[in-house]
Every structure is written in structure tokens, then in C-alpha cells.
Design a protein around this motif. Structure first.
Motif, mmCIF file in Angstrom:
data_model
loop_
_atom_site.group_PDB
_atom_site.id
_atom_site.type_symbol
_atom_site.label_atom_id
_atom_site.label_comp_id
_atom_site.label_asym_id
_atom_site.label_seq_id
_atom_site.Cartn_x
_atom_site.Cartn_y
_atom_site.Cartn_z
ATOM 1 N N LEU A 125 0.828 -1.204 0.000
ATOM 2 C CA LEU A 125 0.000 0.000 0.000
ATOM 3 C C LEU A 125 0.867 1.260 0.000
ATOM 4 O O LEU A 125 0.599 2.199 -0.758
ATOM 5 C CB LEU A 125 -0.946 0.008 1.194
ATOM 6 N N GLU A 126 1.914 1.289 0.804
ATOM 7 C CA GLU A 126 2.800 2.460 0.838
ATOM 8 C C GLU A 126 3.516 2.642 -0.495
ATOM 9 O O GLU A 126 3.686 3.760 -0.971
ATOM 10 C CB GLU A 126 3.780 2.371 2.001
ATOM 11 N N GLY A 130 2.984 5.907 -3.033
ATOM 12 C CA GLY A 130 4.126 6.626 -3.603
ATOM 13 C C GLY A 130 4.031 6.745 -5.116
ATOM 14 O O GLY A 130 4.281 7.809 -5.695
ATOM 15 N N VAL A 131 3.651 5.665 -5.787
ATOM 16 C CA VAL A 131 3.495 5.700 -7.252
ATOM 17 C C VAL A 131 2.360 6.644 -7.639
ATOM 18 O O VAL A 131 2.476 7.419 -8.595
ATOM 19 C CB VAL A 131 3.255 4.276 -7.817
ATOM 20 N N LEU A 132 1.253 6.593 -6.881
ATOM 21 C CA LEU A 132 0.095 7.438 -7.194
ATOM 22 C C LEU A 132 0.379 8.922 -6.988
ATOM 23 O O LEU A 132 -0.355 9.765 -7.498
ATOM 24 C CB LEU A 132 -1.114 7.012 -6.351
ATOM 25 N N GLN A 133 1.433 9.265 -6.287
ATOM 26 C CA GLN A 133 1.794 10.673 -6.162
ATOM 27 C C GLN A 133 2.410 11.187 -7.466
ATOM 28 O O GLN A 133 2.517 12.394 -7.661
ATOM 29 C CB GLN A 133 2.732 10.887 -4.984
ATOM 30 N N ILE A 155 -7.524 -2.598 -1.281
ATOM 31 C CA ILE A 155 -6.756 -1.475 -1.853
ATOM 32 C C ILE A 155 -7.694 -0.296 -2.095
ATOM 33 O O ILE A 155 -7.382 0.843 -1.752
ATOM 34 C CB ILE A 155 -6.049 -1.886 -3.157
ATOM 35 N N VAL A 156 -8.849 -0.569 -2.690
ATOM 36 C CA VAL A 156 -9.826 0.493 -2.957
ATOM 37 C C VAL A 156 -10.242 1.155 -1.650
ATOM 38 O O VAL A 156 -10.265 2.389 -1.543
ATOM 39 C CB VAL A 156 -11.051 -0.068 -3.718
ATOM 40 N N ALA A 157 -10.540 0.364 -0.623
ATOM 41 C CA ALA A 157 -10.954 0.922 0.671
ATOM 42 C C ALA A 157 -9.843 1.772 1.291
ATOM 43 O O ALA A 157 -10.092 2.877 1.787
ATOM 44 C CB ALA A 157 -11.359 -0.203 1.632
ATOM 45 N N ALA A 158 -8.608 1.290 1.243
ATOM 46 C CA ALA A 158 -7.486 2.038 1.833
ATOM 47 C C ALA A 158 -7.227 3.337 1.083
ATOM 48 O O ALA A 158 -6.931 4.375 1.694
ATOM 49 C CB ALA A 158 -6.231 1.172 1.842
ATOM 50 N N LEU A 159 -7.353 3.321 -0.232
ATOM 51 C CA LEU A 159 -7.135 4.549 -1.010
ATOM 52 C C LEU A 159 -8.281 5.537 -0.808
ATOM 53 O O LEU A 159 -8.062 6.746 -0.805
ATOM 54 C CB LEU A 159 -6.935 4.221 -2.488
#
Length: 186
Positions: A125-126, A130-133, A155-159
Motif C-alpha cells: 500500500l505504501e 508513492g506511485v500514485l503521487q 486497496i480500494v478501501a485504503a485509497l
């Protein structure tokens, strides 16, 4: 007059709104245009963002539906996203490489493919945050819509908790086909 299936009330009642009883406050109606049609669903309310990234996300998670039967049932939009996206989260690495090459005509060696863990993985997730930034990331199941009866819902819930943009592309859906074949007037 022709026979009709049972009538279904699709309106949201007050019990499912944030102002309703305590046991229902976590659900709110959410609507968005999809392919020119207003689609609505009851979604979990956004909770207080915990462990939010220090910088806002520039990229979005793009949920890429894959064919559920005939290999020609992927959309032009999904094919264009697969060509554009550098990083893909996939259900099965071997299956994804094969289908990207054979069906989407995309060179999997030119992509960074990561298998979606079945359960929450804080390190993954981390890495993803980082990639999504920097860029958009795609999520692809072996068939159907990712994160729906496939790995990736965590993943969807965490994002969502981190307020990262998530886009679900419309596409092949067993659920949609089943509902259309039911004969019920929706």
C-alpha cells in the motif's frame, strides 16, 4: 397490457442517508455519470482520513474491467488505458502477461506488473501511494471488474480513506448481463 416483472423502488430513503439512524449513518448515496448515464449506488461515507499522505495524490487508481467470456468484450477505453498506463496491479501475473500480449496487443515487458495480494499488505500500500503521487495506476482482474469478487477491495478501501481518486471504467459485467436477462423492469 403486457405482463411486467415486479416493480422495484430504487429511490434512497432517509434511513440510508447521513441524517438517518446511527446504524445507517455510514452509507450515503453517491451518483456519477458513466458513459452518459447517471449511475447511483449507496457507498460508505468517507471517514476521517488516517495516515493520509503528506502530499496530495496526482494519480488515480483506474479499475479496468476485463472480458468475462468472449475475448472481444473489452472496451476501446480500457485498451487505450492499458496502452497508456505504466503500472498495473493484476490478479495473476502469468495470466495478465498472456492476455495483455494476446488480447490488448500490449507488450507486458514494457509495464510494471504487480500481483494484488489477497489480504491487506501495508508495504504494498505504501509503495502504491508513492506511485500514485506521480502517475495513474491500473487495476485489472483476470475476468470482470477488479475488486468485485476478485482481490483488490482492500486497496480500494485504503485509497478511499486516503482520499485518492479512483475511477471505475464501465465494461463487461456478469452482474449487468444477469440483471438484463432477468426480465425485471429496473
Amino acid at each position: 397490457s403486457p405482463a411486467r416483472g415486479p416493480r422495484v423502488n430504487h429511490g434512497f430513503d432517509r434511513r440510508s442517508s447521513p441524517a438517518g439512524p446511527a446504524e445507517n449513518r455510514e452509507l450515503v448515496p453517491s451518483c456519477a455519470p458513466v458513459a452518459g448515464v447517471l449511475c447511483c449506488a449507496v457507498m460508505p461515507a468517507k471517514r476521517a482520513i488516517r495516515n493520509a499522505p503528506s502530499q496530495p495524490s496526482r494519480g488515480r487508481l483506474i479499475l479496468l474491467p476485463w472480458h468475462v467470456g468472449h475475448e472481444g468484450d473489452i472496451t476501446f477505453r480500457v485498451a487505450a488505458d492499458l496502452a497508456r498506463l505504466r503500472v498495473l496491479l493484476v490478479e495473476s501475473l502469468d495470466n495478465a502477461r498472456n492476455q495483455l500480449r494476446r488480447i490488448a496487443r500490449v507488450d507486458p515487458a514494457a509495464k510494471e506488473l504487480r500481483a494484488i495480494p489477497e489480504t491487506a499488505d501495508p508495504a504494498m500500500l505504501e509503495w502504491l501511494v508513492g506511485v500514485l503521487q506521480r502517475e495513474d495506476v491500473g487495476m485489472m482482474a483476470s475476468g470482470g471488474t477488479p475488486a468485485f469478487v476478485d482481490p483488490g477491495a482492500w486497496i480500494v478501501a485504503a485509497l478511499r480513506e486516503r482520499n485518492v481518486g479512483i475511477v471505475a471504467r464501465p465494461g463487461a459485467s456478469c452482474l449487468g448481463a444477469m440483471l438484463a436477462l432477468s426480465g425485471i423492469e429496473w
